[in-house]
Design a protein around this motif. Sequence first.
Motif, short mmCIF file in Angstrom:
data_model
loop_
_atom_site.label_atom_id
_atom_site.label_comp_id
_atom_site.label_asym_id
_atom_site.label_seq_id
_atom_site.Cartn_x
_atom_site.Cartn_y
_atom_site.Cartn_z
N THR A 258 48.79 28.75 42.54
CA THR A 258 47.91 28.78 43.71
C THR A 258 47.68 30.22 44.17
OG1 THR A 258 48.68 26.61 44.45
CG2 THR A 258 47.61 28.00 46.09
N SER A 259 48.76 30.98 44.25
CA SER A 259 48.64 32.38 44.65
C SER A 259 47.93 33.19 43.58
CB SER A 259 50.03 32.97 44.91
OG SER A 259 50.70 32.26 45.92
N TRP A 260 48.26 32.94 42.32
CA TRP A 260 47.64 33.65 41.20
C TRP A 260 46.13 33.46 41.19
CZ3 TRP A 260 48.98 37.07 37.48
CH2 TRP A 260 48.20 37.13 36.31
N ASP A 261 45.70 32.21 41.40
CA ASP A 261 44.27 31.91 41.37
C ASP A 261 43.52 32.61 42.50
OD1 ASP A 261 44.63 30.34 39.16
OD2 ASP A 261 44.59 28.43 40.25
N GLY A 262 44.24 32.98 43.56
CA GLY A 262 43.61 33.66 44.68
C GLY A 262 43.50 35.16 44.51
N LEU A 263 44.09 35.69 43.44
CA LEU A 263 44.02 37.13 43.18
C LEU A 263 42.75 37.48 42.40
CD1 LEU A 263 47.69 37.87 42.04
CD2 LEU A 263 46.68 38.41 44.27
N SER A 264 42.28 38.68 42.57
CA SER A 264 41.15 39.17 41.78
C SER A 264 41.63 39.44 40.36
CB SER A 264 40.60 40.46 42.38
OG SER A 264 41.54 41.52 42.21
N PRO A 265 40.75 39.48 39.37
CA PRO A 265 41.16 39.80 38.00
C PRO A 265 41.91 41.13 37.91
CG PRO A 265 38.95 38.91 37.99
CD PRO A 265 39.32 39.09 39.43
N ASP A 266 41.48 42.13 38.67
CA ASP A 266 42.16 43.42 38.64
C ASP A 266 43.58 43.31 39.20
OD1 ASP A 266 40.05 44.73 37.49
OD2 ASP A 266 39.28 45.56 39.37
N ASP A 267 43.76 42.54 40.26
CA ASP A 267 45.08 42.37 40.84
C ASP A 267 45.99 41.55 39.90
OD1 ASP A 267 44.62 43.88 43.06
OD2 ASP A 267 44.22 42.19 44.41
N ARG A 268 45.43 40.60 39.19
CA ARG A 268 46.23 39.84 38.22
C ARG A 268 46.76 40.78 37.13
NH1 ARG A 268 42.38 34.55 37.10
NH2 ARG A 268 42.24 33.84 39.28
N ARG A 269 45.89 41.64 36.63
CA ARG A 269 46.32 42.59 35.61
C ARG A 269 47.41 43.51 36.15
NH1 ARG A 269 40.77 42.31 34.11
NH2 ARG A 269 40.22 43.98 35.59
#
Length: 342
Positions: A258-269
């Motif tokens: 849930t938290s991961w899906d709320g992050l931007s692609p750059d923040d996930r990286r």
Amino acid sequence: MRDDRLASLGCGPVSRRRLLGGGLALSAATFLPACKPRMSGLLTGADTHPADYPTVKAVEFMGRYLFERTGGRLGIKVYAGGQLGSETDTLEITSFGGLDFNRVNFAPLNSIEPMTLPFSLPFVFESVAHMRRVVDSAVGDEVLATLEPHGLIGLCIYDSGARSFYNTRRAIRTPDDMAGLKLRVPASDLYVAMVNALGANAVPIPFGEVYQSLAQGVIDGAENNWPSFVSARHYEVATYYSLTEHLLTPEALVMSKTSWDGLSPDDRRLVREAAKLSVVEMRRLWDQRVTEAKATIAASPVAVNAVEKEPFAALMRPVWDQFITTPAQKSVVERILAMREG
């Protein structure tokens, strides 16, 4: 859990349904719907290890890295020492988005995802170096990826040390020496099956009760890694430490999907990058802690003895067959064994 502690996790008013002995005061079903995952700012993490433990320090390192790379936009607050409940409790909370990060041993993951079982098998890893080689490979990434359908994003894999048997009665050099010993194990079907297959009697009791149980003769021994043997002061009452190194079960750092899906692609990286770097820091701290623990034991009355592992490992085939039942699981085991040096 007091209302201010719930508020610190971004949770609104909730009703209490059960007490969990000084830990989490709510069932996950009650707690989670009132919690709002944080997509920026101070992210939250849980760990049952104490505040000075290498895994806690590694996630704090990760938080500092995120803070620096985002100019203070992201950071991590770790609730260590089991403040938010047991690993089972916090794992459920994380899967529903009530926590952002969670450090858990693979044992509680075994009950929700069968593909994590190969990493938990006794004697599947021949050394710490072998275990690290496996979890750093594509095998580690593939096992972590199986957690996503359960609401968890596997970020990285930490060490949990080589676990060996210790007891109050005698040195263990062969499986015959284990006959009749009452040995504490965690509440895990796999641990129980392992100890019973070795000829001892498995006694599942909470870790916090081990010292008193050893001192009073309720149990004869237990098993754990060097740092835990020292930090829990079990070496004060169990003066035989036999280096079976039967388990090198790693630990995982997971993030709520849930938290991961709320992050931007750059923040996930960036989160994945920070997690990978935190493994290096965790291992540095862990190796240092093992060295210090060995020095403590060397200066104590504890008798440490080496063990020929093959006779012990030979008794594990029925245990492996009991828990490894699918072609996919067997494939992972085969790939683990193929990475041995021998």
